[in-house]
Scaffold this motif. Structure first.
Motif, PDB file in Angstrom:
ATOM      1  N   LEU A 106       9.122  15.864   9.359  1.00 20.46           N
ATOM      2  CA  LEU A 106      10.291  15.661   8.013  1.00 20.46           C
ATOM      3  C   LEU A 106      11.169  17.396   8.526  1.00 20.46           C
ATOM      4  N   ASP A 107       9.752  18.302   8.349  1.00 17.60           N
ATOM      5  CA  ASP A 107      10.510  19.777   8.761  1.00 17.60           C
ATOM      6  C   ASP A 107       9.914  19.823   9.860  1.00 17.60           C
ATOM      7  N   MET A 108      10.754  20.084  10.517  1.00 20.84           N
ATOM      8  CA  MET A 108      11.969  19.437  11.073  1.00 20.84           C
ATOM      9  C   MET A 108      11.943  18.838  12.400  1.00 20.84           C
ATOM     10  N   ASP A 140       9.826  31.105  13.874  1.00 17.66           N
ATOM     11  CA  ASP A 140       9.547  31.447  12.530  1.00 17.66           C
ATOM     12  C   ASP A 140       9.972  31.411  10.973  1.00 17.66           C
ATOM     13  N   GLU A 141      10.742  30.151  10.738  1.00 12.56           N
ATOM     14  CA  GLU A 141      11.270  30.190   9.895  1.00 12.56           C
ATOM     15  C   GLU A 141      10.243  29.541   8.820  1.00 12.56           C
ATOM     16  N   GLU A 142       9.541  29.111   9.459  1.00 12.17           N
ATOM     17  CA  GLU A 142       8.635  29.110   7.839  1.00 12.17           C
ATOM     18  C   GLU A 142       7.650  31.251   7.541  1.00 12.17           C
ATOM     19  N   LEU A 165      19.421  21.806  10.185  1.00 13.43           N
ATOM     20  CA  LEU A 165      19.534  20.088  10.309  1.00 13.43           C
ATOM     21  C   LEU A 165      17.910  19.935   9.747  1.00 13.43           C
ATOM     22  N   GLU A 166      17.769  20.748   8.947  1.00 14.03           N
ATOM     23  CA  GLU A 166      17.234  20.839   7.815  1.00 14.03           C
ATOM     24  C   GLU A 166      17.211  19.777   7.028  1.00 14.03           C
ATOM     25  N   PRO A 167      15.708  18.812   6.802  1.00 15.00           N
ATOM     26  CA  PRO A 167      15.974  17.311   6.351  1.00 15.00           C
ATOM     27  C   PRO A 167      16.879  17.523   4.453  1.00 15.00           C
TER      28      PRO A 167
HETATM   29 ZN   LIG Z   1      12.311  23.662   7.541  1.00 15.37          ZN
END
Ligand SMILES: [Zn+2]
Length: 375
Positions: A106-108, A140-142, A165-167
């Motif tokens: 889902l992510d992502m 590196d978003e997380e 394009l995040e859920p």
């Molecule tokens: Zn995300």
């Protein structure tokens, strides 16, 4: 039926295969090599429709589409996940009960695959677009997008729109048109150590001082009506119970709906003064992600997307969230940003992370329509 939707339904098995490949290519945010492999996999799978390039650790996929006259649309995603290597052993990719399951589905990863398929649909159906389309995928978003932030900002600047394009929110997949800004502060207090039995009065407890700062000052910075939350989430300090603490600190998470609220909060933190003059306070930190405020440009972009969805027989709603994304950066530049239009599902960062199979096709068609018709 809408030709894009028809195409998306027909090609859904191939889309699910790509999602599976991406999920099974584990990419924890703290394993750079693994994340790169995932971005390379996406490059290979789109090599017939896009040129990919590496920009400071992020991948940019430039789609070869017809009809481009002027302007740019930027789609934004990340290839990293919160799941450590080996998670697949206990959380296998599965297509069951009408859902796809697995770490990062889902992510992502579904969002990335969905956008790639949307561009494939435009090519195969020979639907012209007005603006050039690139997808930026960072590693590196997380962990806060520290390295990729400048790449994101430089590619977003001057774009007609940014599609994140995040859920979506909830099991109806609401778009996100507002996100709070996120910050972190560290409040460090220095006191004076002394023997708590023999020489108590010559000590000055950093713990007592910090406790007062938290209960009498910092906790009060929260303003739920305004949507401002201030959370001292970690506290530490002291060495032994029979020593007055020479040091104590707390780590505080803050969320603010607007830039103005952020500036006001910053002032409050910087103005903290010790109750006990023998203690000193050091405040570090600040805002990491600026708020994504629902500007007119964002509202208009959402309304446009809503009309596109309606043509597909889908109701697209909007939502606001306290969580951040890379959309915070692009919205803060004034670029119309629509977030949460990736997968529809639930359980991001949780063991029941999953996406709804029956919502894959309409998301492909929606993204394709937005790109094709946005003027
Ligand atoms: Zn995300």
């Amino acid at each position: 039926m809408d030709p894009l939707l028809q195409w998306a339904r027909k090609n859904q098995p191939a889309l699910i295969r790509l999602i599976r490949d991406l999920v099974e290519c584990e990419s924890p945010t703290d394993s750079p090599g693994a994340v790169v492999r995932c971005m390379e996999l996406l490059a290979e799978s789109t090599s017939d429709i896009a040129d990919s390039r590496l920009v400071d650790g992020s991948y940019v996929y430039d789609f070869r589409l017809q009809g481009v006259t002027k302007g740019r649309i930027l789609a934004l995603g990340h290839a990293d996940t919160v799941w450590p290597l080996g998670t697949l052993r206990t959380m296998k990719f599965r297509n069951r009960d009408g859902r796809l399951w697995g770490p990062g589905v889902l992510d992502m990863k579904t969002g990335l695959a969905t956008f790639a398929f949307a561009m494939r649909a435009l090519r195969e159906l020979k639907i012209p677009v007005r603006q050039s389309v690139s997808m930026l995928v960072n590693p590196d978003e997380e962990t806060g997008s520290k390295v990729s932030r400048s790449t994101t900002e430089s590619l977003a600047r001057g774009a007609r729109a940014v599609l994140v394009l995040e859920p979506g929110t909830g099991l109806t997949g609401k778009a996100k048109t507002a996100r709070k800004g996120i910050g972190g502060y560290r409040i460090a207090v220095k006191g004076v150590a002394a023997h708590a039995g023999v020489d108590f009065e010559s000590g000055a407890s950093a713990i007592v001082e910090l406790s007062r700062q938290i209960s009498e000052k910092i906790a009060g910075f929260t303003d739920l009506k305004r949507g401002i939350t201030v959370n001292p989430g970690v506290i530490s300090g002291g060495t032994r119970s029979n020593v007055t603490a020479a040091y104590a600190e707390t780590l505080v998470d803050v969320r603010v709906p607007s830039a103005r609220d952020s500036a006001a909060l910053e002032k409050k933190f910087r103005a903290l003064k010790p109750f006990n003059r023998r203690c000193s306070i050091e405040v570090t930190g600040g805002l990491n992600r600026p708020p994504m405020e629902r500007t007119r440009g964002i509202a208009e972009l959402f309304q446009f997307a809503r009309r596109c969805a309606k043509d597909l027989g889908v109701t697209l709603e909007e939502s606001a969230t306290g969580g951040g994304s890379d959309g915070n950066f692009t919205a803060a530049l004034g670029v119309p940003t629509l977030d949460g239009i990736g997968a529809v599902g639930e359980g991001a960062h949780a063991a029941h992370e999953s996406v709804l199979v029956e919502r894959l096709a309409d998301r492909v068609a929606l993204l394709a329509k937005i790109v094709a018709h946005l003027s």
